[in-house]
Design a protein around this motif. Structure first.
Motif, PDB file in Angstrom:
ATOM      1  N   MET A   1       0.839  -1.184   0.000  1.00 36.17           N
ATOM      2  CA  MET A   1       0.000   0.000   0.000  1.00 36.17           C
ATOM      3  C   MET A   1       0.884   1.248   0.000  1.00 36.17           C
ATOM      4  SD  MET A   1      -3.062  -1.221  -0.095  1.00 36.17           S
ATOM      5  CE  MET A   1      -3.891  -2.773   0.214  1.00 36.17           C
ATOM      6  N   CYS A   2       0.480   2.292   0.700  1.00 34.09           N
ATOM      7  CA  CYS A   2       1.189   3.569   0.674  1.00 34.09           C
ATOM      8  C   CYS A   2       1.130   4.205   2.056  1.00 34.09           C
ATOM      9  CB  CYS A   2       0.548   4.521  -0.345  1.00 34.09           C
ATOM     10  SG  CYS A   2       0.295   3.813  -1.995  1.00 34.09           S
ATOM     11  N   ARG A   3       1.828   5.311   2.208  1.00 31.66           N
ATOM     12  CA  ARG A   3       1.758   6.140   3.413  1.00 31.66           C
ATOM     13  C   ARG A   3       1.534   7.585   2.958  1.00 31.66           C
ATOM     14  NH1 ARG A   3       0.747   3.167   7.571  1.00 31.66           N
ATOM     15  NH2 ARG A   3      -0.498   2.457   5.809  1.00 31.66           N
ATOM     16  N   GLN A  28       9.226   6.558   7.264  1.00 33.58           N
ATOM     17  CA  GLN A  28       8.210   5.559   6.928  1.00 33.58           C
ATOM     18  C   GLN A  28       8.434   4.953   5.547  1.00 33.58           C
ATOM     19  OE1 GLN A  28       4.133   6.918   7.589  1.00 33.58           O
ATOM     20  NE2 GLN A  28       4.800   8.117   9.363  1.00 33.58           N
ATOM     21  N   SER A  29       9.100   5.674   4.675  1.00 34.32           N
ATOM     22  CA  SER A  29       9.364   5.122   3.344  1.00 34.32           C
ATOM     23  C   SER A  29      10.258   3.882   3.422  1.00 34.32           C
ATOM     24  CB  SER A  29      10.004   6.183   2.444  1.00 34.32           C
ATOM     25  OG  SER A  29      11.294   6.547   2.906  1.00 34.32           O
ATOM     26  N   LEU A  30      11.036   3.776   4.502  1.00 31.24           N
ATOM     27  CA  LEU A  30      11.907   2.613   4.713  1.00 31.24           C
ATOM     28  C   LEU A  30      11.454   1.728   5.868  1.00 31.24           C
ATOM     29  CD1 LEU A  30      15.351   4.375   4.266  1.00 31.24           C
ATOM     30  CD2 LEU A  30      14.498   2.501   2.861  1.00 31.24           C
ATOM     31  N   HIS A  31      10.723   2.305   6.819  1.00 31.80           N
ATOM     32  CA  HIS A  31      10.408   1.583   8.051  1.00 31.80           C
ATOM     33  C   HIS A  31       8.947   1.782   8.471  1.00 31.80           C
ATOM     34  CE1 HIS A  31      14.727   1.068   8.357  1.00 31.80           C
ATOM     35  NE2 HIS A  31      14.899   2.369   8.366  1.00 31.80           N
ATOM     36  N   ALA A  32       8.018   1.626   7.549  1.00 34.92           N
ATOM     37  CA  ALA A  32       6.607   1.741   7.898  1.00 34.92           C
ATOM     38  C   ALA A  32       6.232   0.659   8.902  1.00 34.92           C
ATOM     39  CB  ALA A  32       5.738   1.639   6.649  1.00 34.92           C
ATOM     40  N   GLY A  35       1.476  -0.433   7.818  1.00 35.01           N
ATOM     41  CA  GLY A  35       1.025  -0.899   6.521  1.00 35.01           C
ATOM     42  C   GLY A  35       1.526  -2.305   6.218  1.00 35.01           C
ATOM     43  N   PRO A  36       1.031  -2.917   5.135  1.00 37.54           N
ATOM     44  CA  PRO A  36       1.479  -4.259   4.762  1.00 37.54           C
ATOM     45  C   PRO A  36       2.890  -4.286   4.200  1.00 37.54           C
ATOM     46  CG  PRO A  36      -0.058  -3.420   3.142  1.00 37.54           C
ATOM     47  CD  PRO A  36      -0.048  -2.431   4.258  1.00 37.54           C
ATOM     48  N   HIS A  37       3.399  -3.114   3.764  1.00 33.89           N
ATOM     49  CA  HIS A  37       4.754  -3.044   3.227  1.00 33.89           C
ATOM     50  C   HIS A  37       5.617  -2.172   4.133  1.00 33.89           C
ATOM     51  CE1 HIS A  37       2.164  -3.606  -0.444  1.00 33.89           C
ATOM     52  NE2 HIS A  37       2.998  -4.631  -0.544  1.00 33.89           N
ATOM     53  N   THR A  38       6.754  -2.699   4.536  1.00 41.37           N
ATOM     54  CA  THR A  38       7.698  -1.905   5.331  1.00 41.37           C
ATOM     55  C   THR A  38       8.323  -0.806   4.493  1.00 41.37           C
ATOM     56  OG1 THR A  38       8.200  -3.818   6.707  1.00 41.37           O
ATOM     57  CG2 THR A  38       9.790  -2.023   6.729  1.00 41.37           C
ATOM     58  N   THR A  39       8.597  -1.105   3.221  1.00 41.50           N
ATOM     59  CA  THR A  39       9.232  -0.147   2.319  1.00 41.50           C
ATOM     60  C   THR A  39       8.209   0.402   1.334  1.00 41.50           C
ATOM     61  OG1 THR A  39      11.315  -1.350   2.480  1.00 41.50           O
ATOM     62  CG2 THR A  39      11.082   0.175   0.640  1.00 41.50           C
ATOM     63  N   ASN A  40       8.214   1.723   1.189  1.00 38.94           N
ATOM     64  CA  ASN A  40       7.341   2.397   0.226  1.00 38.94           C
ATOM     65  C   ASN A  40       8.236   3.214  -0.702  1.00 38.94           C
ATOM     66  OD1 ASN A  40       4.381   2.042   1.467  1.00 38.94           O
ATOM     67  ND2 ASN A  40       5.821   2.369   3.128  1.00 38.94           N
ATOM     68  N   GLY A  41       8.722   2.570  -1.748  1.00 37.12           N
ATOM     69  CA  GLY A  41       9.748   3.173  -2.591  1.00 37.12           C
ATOM     70  C   GLY A  41       9.381   3.330  -4.053  1.00 37.12           C
TER      71      GLY A  41
END
Length: 276
Positions: A1-3, A28-32, A35-41
């Motif tokens: 997902m996203c932040r 949060q882009s690296l350590h969310a 959300g279901p994804h730790t990375t948001n890149g």
């Protein structure tokens, strides 16, 4: 997902909400955490209201932690209403036209979540967009189509009703194709005057969403924190996940609800998808 995060209130520098908090959007882009994804890149974007009639945008497909230009710009951009979004794609391509926020006229829109089975219903959803708006769709994401459906159903006149009608239409379209739980969403929208937030899921467990406590109360709870003394009583933030662990700052937005932040006129209501 996203932040994502949205801010409304006293004019502040973008860096003060993007870079300086303990658990900033850059972190949060690296350590969310929620959300279901730790990375948001998969790209990012910021939008802000300044001097012009329309909000400004800055978007990039690079990971936000790698963008030196954003760090430079954030030291100079000051605004009373800002959006910021970091993307984790749910299947559509990583390209600038798929990065949030999306803009049409004075409106900004961003989203965390997805329309399940979007590829199978995309044609029917897009064909429901007002022909006068259709040519403005630039990307291929479900979020942008969702935005233009909300505009079609009257976002400028009544945002809660328009988003509820858009979600109702999406759910009926998807369920006709056998998609049982079509919608998961936390959405922010603004016309430059009000900040709207929506939290909903077809299966009852929506993406995380929080809003900041009244600034006057925060001054009383934490007199040692200087920034609380510089913000107006009307200043608020809405975030996908808290920007820090300071007690009393963050409150969960209830599931199936919408909220409006505007000077002197905050509102909260139930979110119920509506028949088109």
């Amino acid at each position: 997902m996203c932040r994502w995060l949205a801010y409304s209130g006293s004019p502040i520098l973008l860096e003060s909400i993007l870079y300086k908090p303990q658990h900033s959007l850059i972190d949060q882009s690296l350590h969310a955490r929620l959300g279901p994804h730790t990375t948001n890149g998969d790209g990012f974007g910021v939008g802000w209201y300044g001097e012009g009639d329309e909000p400004a945008l800055y978007k990039c497909v690079d990971p936000v932690w790698n963008d030196r230009n954003l760090k430079e710009l954030s030291r100079q951009i000051r605004s009373r209403l800002m959006f910021a979004h970091i993307r984790a794609s749910t299947g559509t391509p990583v390209q600038q036209t798929n990065c949030h926020p999306f803009r049409h006229g004075k409106w900004l829109w961003m989203h965390n979540g997805q329309i399940a089975g979007f590829a199978g219903v995309k044609r029917e959803l897009v064909m429901a967009v007002d022909p006068a708006l259709y040519g403005s769709i630039e990307g291929s994401s479900d979020t942008e189509v969702f935005f233009y459906l909300a505009l079609t159903f009257g976002l400028a006149e009544n945002p809660p009703a328009a988003v509820q009608r858009a979600v109702g239409f999406i759910e009926r379209t998807c369920r006709a194709q056998g998609i049982e739980h079509p919608m998961r969403m936390s959405v922010a929208a603004s016309d430059g005057e009000s900040l709207w937030a929506f939290r909903y899921s077809s299966e009852g467990v929506p993406p995380s969403l929080f809003y900041s406590t009244d600034v006057q109360a925060l001054r009383e709870q934490h007199p040692e924190i200087e920034v609380f003394r510089t913000l107006s009583d009307e200043s608020r933030m809405v975030v996908s996940e808290p920007l820090g662990e300071l007690a009393g700052v963050w409150n969960e937005v209830p599931p199936s609800s919408w909220g409006r932040i505007r000077e002197g006129q905050d509102q909260v209501g139930p979110f119920i998808p509506a028949a088109h």
